[in-house]
Design a protein around this motif. Structure first.
Motif, PDB file in Angstrom:
ATOM      1  N   ALA A 497       0.828  -1.214   0.000  1.00 44.69           N
ATOM      2  CA  ALA A 497       0.000   0.000   0.000  1.00 44.69           C
ATOM      3  C   ALA A 497       0.856   1.256   0.000  1.00 44.69           C
ATOM      4  O   ALA A 497       0.547   2.241  -0.684  1.00 44.69           O
ATOM      5  CB  ALA A 497      -0.937  -0.010   1.206  1.00 44.69           C
ATOM      6  N   ARG A 498       1.944   1.217   0.760  1.00 42.90           N
ATOM      7  CA  ARG A 498       2.843   2.380   0.801  1.00 42.90           C
ATOM      8  C   ARG A 498       3.688   2.492  -0.456  1.00 42.90           C
ATOM      9  O   ARG A 498       3.804   3.559  -1.060  1.00 42.90           O
ATOM     10  CB  ARG A 498       3.765   2.276   2.031  1.00 42.90           C
ATOM     11  CG  ARG A 498       4.881   3.320   2.068  1.00 42.90           C
ATOM     12  CD  ARG A 498       5.839   3.045   3.203  1.00 42.90           C
ATOM     13  NE  ARG A 498       6.518   1.777   3.082  1.00 42.90           N
ATOM     14  CZ  ARG A 498       7.591   1.571   2.316  1.00 42.90           C
ATOM     15  NH1 ARG A 498       8.078   2.561   1.574  1.00 42.90           N
ATOM     16  NH2 ARG A 498       8.162   0.397   2.258  1.00 42.90           N
ATOM     17  N   GLY A 501       0.878   1.846  -3.887  1.00 38.61           N
ATOM     18  CA  GLY A 501      -0.413   2.530  -3.951  1.00 38.61           C
ATOM     19  C   GLY A 501      -0.387   3.979  -3.519  1.00 38.61           C
ATOM     20  O   GLY A 501      -1.344   4.722  -3.750  1.00 38.61           O
ATOM     21  N   ALA A 503      -0.643   5.056  -0.493  1.00 38.52           N
ATOM     22  CA  ALA A 503      -1.751   5.192   0.454  1.00 38.52           C
ATOM     23  C   ALA A 503      -1.391   6.176   1.560  1.00 38.52           C
ATOM     24  O   ALA A 503      -0.230   6.295   1.967  1.00 38.52           O
ATOM     25  CB  ALA A 503      -2.102   3.832   1.041  1.00 38.52           C
ATOM     26  N   ASP A 523      -6.696  -0.090   2.170  1.00 34.13           N
ATOM     27  CA  ASP A 523      -5.993   1.190   2.032  1.00 34.13           C
ATOM     28  C   ASP A 523      -6.735   2.081   1.047  1.00 34.13           C
ATOM     29  O   ASP A 523      -7.614   1.620   0.312  1.00 34.13           O
ATOM     30  CB  ASP A 523      -4.551   0.955   1.567  1.00 34.13           C
ATOM     31  CG  ASP A 523      -4.458   0.390   0.154  1.00 34.13           C
ATOM     32  OD1 ASP A 523      -4.798   1.117  -0.800  1.00 34.13           O
ATOM     33  OD2 ASP A 523      -4.038  -0.786  -0.003  1.00 34.13           O
ATOM     34  N   GLY A 525      -5.190   3.800  -1.354  1.00 25.25           N
ATOM     35  CA  GLY A 525      -4.210   4.086  -2.395  1.00 25.25           C
ATOM     36  C   GLY A 525      -4.811   4.140  -3.784  1.00 25.25           C
ATOM     37  O   GLY A 525      -6.035   4.133  -3.972  1.00 25.25           O
TER      38      GLY A 525
END
Length: 604
Positions: A497-498, A501, A503, A523, A525
């Motif tokens: 996700a980080r 995405g 997010a 998330d 994202g």
């Protein structure tokens, strides 16, 4: 017109009365190979014998002629039924198609019509007269051309059928010596009897003992069918397999006795055909216990529903004779042309070379997996530890700048952040190393570790992380193995996700139910197109900012879930964020399932 008792008619009555219950008994077993035509053969013998008896008891020419014509109903059926018995005995059921049977019956039907209309043409017999010179009166006549044509036809069918059956039994093993003797009697007696009658050398002058002889033939064949189960397996097996096959082949009858083995099977097992025939097949497989067990399992399956489709394949290595060789044992039902199960085939293949190549391929795949894991580890170090070091560098420069300006309070704030981030990074590295080694500290707990991961994620990357852990999860309802895998799945989902995405907000939630636990990592994202994933191979094309290794992370998560009996589902769409759902069984459910499997295994 009258009747007169003569003891010369009694043999025909006895013959008919003996043949009748046998015909009925075989009819009741008509599902057995060869039983249906044999029962028809015996019923025809009953008709022929009793017709002869009634002809003997008549004293007038018209009465004797009538019953002599009645006898022909059974007479014309016998050669066709005999040939049908031989065809089924030889395993060539496909020859008995409706069309072929109809063609075989054309001549018998024509002969019956000619016999019952003989007074109009005399093609069957002529110059018919009554001879009373002997101890009993008989019809004498001159045979017409249709009669001799039928004799050729009937004897041809009888000869073909007898030859087929004798060739099928020729050279069979000692296991079937009783069947061979019974059938030899059945073949020889009628031919000898008819030859004696035609040549005028009948044991009883002027008495046609052919129907009595055919009754003996039918009885002998019936004994072979009912007592010895003559047609259960020989020679259908060797019509299915070739003796020159490289694979070892063992033919087993319905009682799990060895009927025959080909040279390859004899070489592999060390049992010659002479020693093996008549022995239980599991004795031949004793050097390979796993194969013997599979053979017993297939016996149970072959006797149950769906036997025609059942097949068991067992791969084994070693054995008293095989040394370091590996073999594949295949157990298949042995079927007639019409799908009737009459035994089993055991096919043995030497797969030593194939197994060696397969093992090499597995080794190469493992090496490739190790390379991919190293590459993934390098990416993780770059994306996590590398980013942390970059962050620390920025913070350190900011602290130095504030110190140069004399702003120590601001510098202390930067230094405190550096210390916190460095400690978190150190702890993360230690946890990763412990996980890779498969070693966890005795006081390791899932919930506190997950909470530390969430706090560290927020501090290090500024991503809001909401985490709600139910009491059941804190109490260890998942079990240690599942907790470790679920933790790594959550960590991977948050990292994706980080990393991919972008997010800003992540939610981690748990739902506990009777059947298991569902974990959801959601998330906000950028999301991605699910169809971009390359199935289970862990690869994804790069689109909408999604890197080509994103799918690999999803593949790893899926494998982790499957290791603990769970399954993983990913929901995502461009601009809609991503949800990673993993469902794993409760520790109690898993233990119950394992206990049930163990109970079932012990009951087999």
């Amino acid at each position: 017109m009258g009747w007169h008792y003569t003891p010369y008619g009694l043999p025909y009555i006895v013959s008919g009365l003996v043949a009748l219950p046998v015909a009925v008994a075989i009819w009741k077993r008509r599902s057995m190979p060869g039983a249906l035509p044999l029962s028809i053969f015996m019923f025809a013998m009953v008709e022929w014998s009793l017709g002869n008896a009634l002809e003997m008891f008549r004293t007038d020419l018209a009465g004797k002629t009538f019953w002599a014509s009645v006898e022909w109903i059974g007479t014309v059926i016998i050669p066709v039924a005999w040939l049908a018995v031989a065809i089924q005995f030889s395993g060539r059921d496909e020859w008995l198609s409706r069309r072929n049977v109809a063609l075989l019956l054309v001549v018998p039907a024509t002969i019956l019509v000619l016999m019952w209309t003989n007074d109009l043409h005399g093609l069957m017999r002529h110059n018919v007269r009554l001879d009373t010179s002997g101890p009993f009166s008989v019809i004498t006549k001159d045979y017409g051309p249709a009669f001799w044509a039928y004799v050729v036809y009937a004897y041809t069918l009888l000869f073909i059928g007898s030859t087929m059956m004798m060739r099928s039994l020729f050279g069979r093993s000692r296991l079937y010596s009783g069947q061979a003797v019974m059938f030899a009697i059945g073949v020889v007696v009628p031919w000898v009897s008819n030859a004696l009658y035609i040549s005028g050398n009948s044991p009883v002058p002027r008495l046609d003992i052919t129907p009595i002889a055919f009754t003996v033939s039918g009885l002998a064949t019936s004994i072979g069918l009912l007592r010895y189960r003559l047609m259960d397996i020989v020679p259908i097996a060797w019509a299915t397999v070739a003796g020159g096959m490289r694979s070892g082949v063992i033919v087993v009858d319905s009682q799990d006795r060895v009927v025959d083995v080909n040279p390859a099977a004899a070489r592999i097992t060390g049992w010659s055909a002479a020693l093996a025939v008549g022995q239980p097949v599991v004795e031949m497989l004793r050097p390979w216990p796993a194969a013997a067990d599979a053979c017993r399992e297939h016996e149970i399956a072959a006797n149950g529903k769906g036997a025609r489709q059942s097949e068991v394949v067992q791969e084994v290595a070693g054995g008293d004779r095989s040394g370091d060789r590996s073999y594949e044992f295949r157990f298949s039902p042995l079927l007639t042309a019409r799908g009737r199960v009459v035994g089993r085939l055991v096919v043995i293949d030497d797969i030593t070379e194939r197994k060696r190549v397969r093992d090499q391929l597995v080794t190469q795949q493992r090496a490739l997996a190790a390379m991919e894991e190293r590459e993934r580890l390098a990416r993780d170090l770059h994306d996590s530890l590398g980013q942390v070091l970059g962050f620390l560098n920025v913070q350190a420069q900011a602290a130095r700048e504030q110190l140069s300006r004399g702003k120590t309070s601001l510098a202390d704030g930067y230094l405190e952040t550096i210390v916190t981030v460095a400690q978190d990074a150190y702890e993360e590295v230690r946890e990763n190393i412990r996980t890779m080694k498969g070693v966890l500290p005795a006081d390791w707990r899932f919930a506190p570790t997950l909470e530390r991961l969430a706090r560290r994620f927020e501090r290090s990357y500024g991503i809001q992380t909401d985490l709600a852990i139910p009491d059941e999860i804190r109490d260890g309802v998942l079990g240690r193995a599942a907790e470790v895998q679920v933790l790594r799945i959550i960590q991977e989902a948050m990292t994706n996700a980080r990393r991919h995405g972008g997010a800003r907000h992540i939610q981690v939630s748990f739902a506990v139910a009777a059947e298991g636990v569902e974990v959801v990592v959601k998330d906000d994202g950028s999301g991605f197109e699910i169809k971009g994933l390359g199935g289970g191979n862990g690869r994804v094309r790069e689109q909408d900012g999604v890197r080509a290794d994103a799918g690999f992370g999803l593949g790893i998560m899926r494998e982790r879930a499957e290791q603990v009996g769970g399954r993983l589902e990913v929901r995502s769409a461009p601009g809609m964020g991503t949800q990673v759902r993993v469902r794993v069984p409760l520790r109690e459910s898993e233990e119950k399932a394992q206990g049930r499997d163990a109970h079932e295994d012990s009951g087999r």
